[in-house]
Design a protein around this motif. Structure first.
Motif, mmCIF file in Angstrom:
data_model
loop_
_atom_site.group_PDB
_atom_site.id
_atom_site.type_symbol
_atom_site.label_atom_id
_atom_site.label_comp_id
_atom_site.label_asym_id
_atom_site.label_seq_id
_atom_site.Cartn_x
_atom_site.Cartn_y
_atom_site.Cartn_z
ATOM 1 N N TYR A 182 0.855 -1.193 0.000
ATOM 2 C CA TYR A 182 0.000 0.000 0.000
ATOM 3 C C TYR A 182 0.885 1.234 0.000
ATOM 4 C CZ TYR A 182 -3.809 3.067 1.764
ATOM 5 O OH TYR A 182 -4.754 4.050 1.946
ATOM 6 N N ASN A 183 0.569 2.188 -0.862
ATOM 7 C CA ASN A 183 1.289 3.465 -0.891
ATOM 8 C C ASN A 183 0.443 4.488 -1.634
ATOM 9 O OD1 ASN A 183 2.085 3.198 -3.839
ATOM 10 N ND2 ASN A 183 3.099 1.397 -2.963
ATOM 11 N N TYR A 184 0.893 5.731 -1.630
ATOM 12 C CA TYR A 184 0.051 6.797 -2.162
ATOM 13 C C TYR A 184 -0.118 6.757 -3.671
ATOM 14 C CZ TYR A 184 4.236 9.484 -3.586
ATOM 15 O OH TYR A 184 5.408 9.898 -4.182
ATOM 16 N N GLU A 216 6.179 -2.440 1.009
ATOM 17 C CA GLU A 216 6.360 -1.606 -0.182
ATOM 18 C C GLU A 216 5.780 -0.205 0.011
ATOM 19 O OE1 GLU A 216 8.204 -2.397 -2.551
ATOM 20 O OE2 GLU A 216 8.324 -4.580 -2.557
ATOM 21 N N PRO A 217 6.051 0.449 1.141
ATOM 22 C CA PRO A 217 5.521 1.801 1.350
ATOM 23 C C PRO A 217 6.079 2.815 0.359
ATOM 24 C CG PRO A 217 7.202 1.313 2.993
ATOM 25 C CD PRO A 217 6.923 0.028 2.268
ATOM 26 N N LEU A 224 6.216 7.977 3.431
ATOM 27 C CA LEU A 224 5.917 7.417 4.747
ATOM 28 C C LEU A 224 4.899 8.274 5.505
ATOM 29 C CD1 LEU A 224 9.503 6.327 5.826
ATOM 30 C CD2 LEU A 224 7.613 4.824 5.147
ATOM 31 N N ARG A 225 5.004 9.587 5.377
ATOM 32 C CA ARG A 225 4.078 10.468 6.084
ATOM 33 C C ARG A 225 2.637 10.229 5.644
ATOM 34 N NH1 ARG A 225 5.764 15.290 8.402
ATOM 35 N NH2 ARG A 225 4.072 16.431 7.395
ATOM 36 N N TRP A 226 2.422 9.946 4.375
ATOM 37 C CA TRP A 226 1.073 9.661 3.874
ATOM 38 C C TRP A 226 0.474 8.440 4.583
ATOM 39 C CZ3 TRP A 226 -1.258 5.602 1.079
ATOM 40 C CH2 TRP A 226 -2.499 5.914 0.503
ATOM 41 N N LEU A 227 1.309 7.473 4.872
ATOM 42 C CA LEU A 227 0.848 6.263 5.561
ATOM 43 C C LEU A 227 0.628 6.506 7.046
ATOM 44 C CD1 LEU A 227 3.300 3.873 3.718
ATOM 45 C CD2 LEU A 227 0.809 3.791 3.529
ATOM 46 N N TYR A 228 1.572 7.161 7.679
ATOM 47 C CA TYR A 228 1.464 7.408 9.122
ATOM 48 C C TYR A 228 0.261 8.284 9.472
ATOM 49 C CZ TYR A 228 6.232 5.557 9.557
ATOM 50 O OH TYR A 228 7.350 4.760 9.539
ATOM 51 N N GLU A 231 -5.693 3.589 10.530
ATOM 52 C CA GLU A 231 -5.855 2.147 10.339
ATOM 53 C C GLU A 231 -4.524 1.409 10.248
ATOM 54 O OE1 GLU A 231 -9.289 4.385 8.570
ATOM 55 O OE2 GLU A 231 -7.106 4.443 8.287
ATOM 56 N N ILE A 232 -3.451 2.131 9.989
ATOM 57 C CA ILE A 232 -2.144 1.506 9.764
ATOM 58 C C ILE A 232 -1.365 1.404 11.069
ATOM 59 C CG2 ILE A 232 0.102 1.832 8.633
ATOM 60 C CD1 ILE A 232 -1.509 3.009 6.273
ATOM 61 N N THR A 233 -0.848 0.196 11.334
ATOM 62 C CA THR A 233 -0.111 -0.046 12.576
ATOM 63 C C THR A 233 1.372 0.267 12.407
ATOM 64 O OG1 THR A 233 -1.682 -1.804 13.109
ATOM 65 C CG2 THR A 233 0.366 -1.729 14.394
ATOM 66 N N LEU A 234 1.989 -0.268 11.344
ATOM 67 C CA LEU A 234 3.408 0.011 11.098
ATOM 68 C C LEU A 234 3.751 -0.220 9.647
ATOM 69 C CD1 LEU A 234 5.674 -2.621 10.902
ATOM 70 C CD2 LEU A 234 4.574 -3.079 13.067
ATOM 71 N N CYS A 235 4.868 0.325 9.223
ATOM 72 C CA CYS A 235 5.383 0.156 7.862
ATOM 73 C C CYS A 235 6.744 -0.525 7.932
ATOM 74 C CB CYS A 235 5.542 1.502 7.162
ATOM 75 S SG CYS A 235 4.047 2.506 7.107
#
Length: 401
Positions: free
Chosen positions: A169-171, A197-198, A230-234, A238-242
């Protein structure tokens, strides 16, 4: 370091984890990365049985540093190599031997793409085996990594009480594979969502189109492209870790710095708009309008339509290597039942359900032409022939794999 809660086990996990796929082959370099990770507050390491030499290297480094107990260690069962009930113990025993430990914190079924694969494993005794390993303390949690269509992910999610999931998952494409719908479905069940694959194998860090780079730099000239990824994910609750693997120390330090300042809702509205514009630039290179929604599934012939079209787009948005890697996983080459574009007969049943009104059968022909090599179907048959299986069994036994 920032931490998020694994609600299933009430365990705090660092928002950033060390990926073991691209570990250095140099012991001293790898050992130092383990030490750096611990000192930075990282407490999660991911590897797999089939990551050549990774389990062995991590085992040596963790034993030498005495840091095994400081990390939640994850590795994976190669489900395509499991042919009989004894294989569960065979592969698991080799993993813990390589890792020089007597238990695994997070154990995954590697590379699931279809509910049928789970059913097959259960018929071989997966549930009884897992129960036994849990009772002995050798496996603490069971999850799976996923490469397939969104609908298949949602179906697999309902098949048992999973402890966690690992998703790409990524932007660049929030609807790819399980996508945001799958992530929210897992989170709604209280299941930790771990992201792989962030940065799309580094391509979102060092291979962005010039126009996309300029947009990011205009918004913040001091922030790395990897940090943007990474900031988009953090930002998402719902996301625990990358997890990410890094080849250079400078990349490692940059990723750690981003993780340390991360929190849910960290993005401004202006920053969120930048991602929208960058995604538009990336999509302009795409050939298919497929969003990965999965309404076209299931295909009566077994084609993984969203996966095939995602690989087709990757050819133009990223590179042929990226496209081929995605196609390899999305077409289930390592499974006996292929889901490749070449199975399409042109029945067009899928097109009646497509919200984007895509001429799917025509695009699948292009997938075959652009991404699927002429030898693909032949290679799949040979790979899964009885003679090949016997040879591989001999080879794995001889090599101790």
């Amino acid at each position: 370091m920032q931490y998020r809660l694994d609600k299933k086990s009430n365990t705090e996990l660092s928002v950033f984890g060390l990926g073991g796929m691209r570990l250095s082959k140099d012991f001293d370099v790898c050992r130092q990365m383990i030490v750096d990770a611990h000192e930075a507050g990282v407490n999660y390491i991911d590897t797999a049985y089939v990551y050549g030499g990774s389990e062995e290297m991590l085992g040596k480094c963790l034993e030498d540093t005495g840091l095994r107990e400081k990390f939640h260690l994850a590795t994976k069962l190669p489900i395509w190599m499991v042919k009989n009930p004894t294989d569960f113990d065979k592969f698991f025993s080799r993993s813990i031997s390589r890792l020089r430990t007597n238990y695994i914190d997070y154990y995954l079924l590697h590379n699931l793409s279809s509910p049928n694969e789970v059913t097959k494993l259960c018929e071989l005794g997966l549930e009884d085996w897992i129960t036994q390993k849990r009772e002995s303390g050798e496996i603490r949690r069971l999850g799976f990594s996923f490469h397939g269509a969104q609908k298949n992910f949602l179906d697999i999610l309902e098949m048992r009480d999973w402890d966690f999931v690992l998703l790409q998952y990524n932007y660049s494409d929030p609807n790819y594979q399980a996508g945001i719908t799958g992530i929210r479905a897992a989170a709604a069940k209280g299941i930790p969502v771990i992201i792989m694959e962030p940065l799309l194998g580094g391509r979102l860090a060092n291979a962005l189109p010039k126009a996309a780079q300029e947009l990011f730099r205009k918004e913040n000239p001091n922030r790395s492209f990897a940090s943007w990824g990474l900031r988009w994910l953090y930002d998402q609750p719902e996301i625990t870790l990358c997890i990410s693997g890094m080849g250079k120390r400078e990349f490692w330090l940059d990723n750690i710095a981003t993780a340390k300042e991360s929190h849910v809702g960290m993005l401004t509205d202006e920053e969120r708009n930048v991602y929208v514009q960058v995604r538009k630039i990336l999509r302009e290179k795409a050939k298919s309008d497929c969003t990965g929604c999965g309404y076209c599934m299931p295909c009566p012939k077994g084609v993984n339509i969203p996966g095939c079209l995602a690989a087709y787009n990757a050819r133009y948005m990223n590179s042929y290597k990226s496209a081929f890697q995605q196609y390899f996983t999305n077409s289930s080459f390592v499974s006996e039942k292929s889901t490749a574009a070449s199975l399409c007969t042109g029945c067009r049943a899928c097109e009646r359900h497509c919200p984007q009104n895509i001429k799917i059968a025509d695009e699948l022909k292009e997938v075959r032409r652009v991404v699927e090599p002429f030898w693909w179907s032949f290679a799949h048959r040979v790979f899964h022939s009885k003679k090949t299986k016997k040879f591989l069994e001999f080879f794995y036994k001889h090599k101790g794999i």
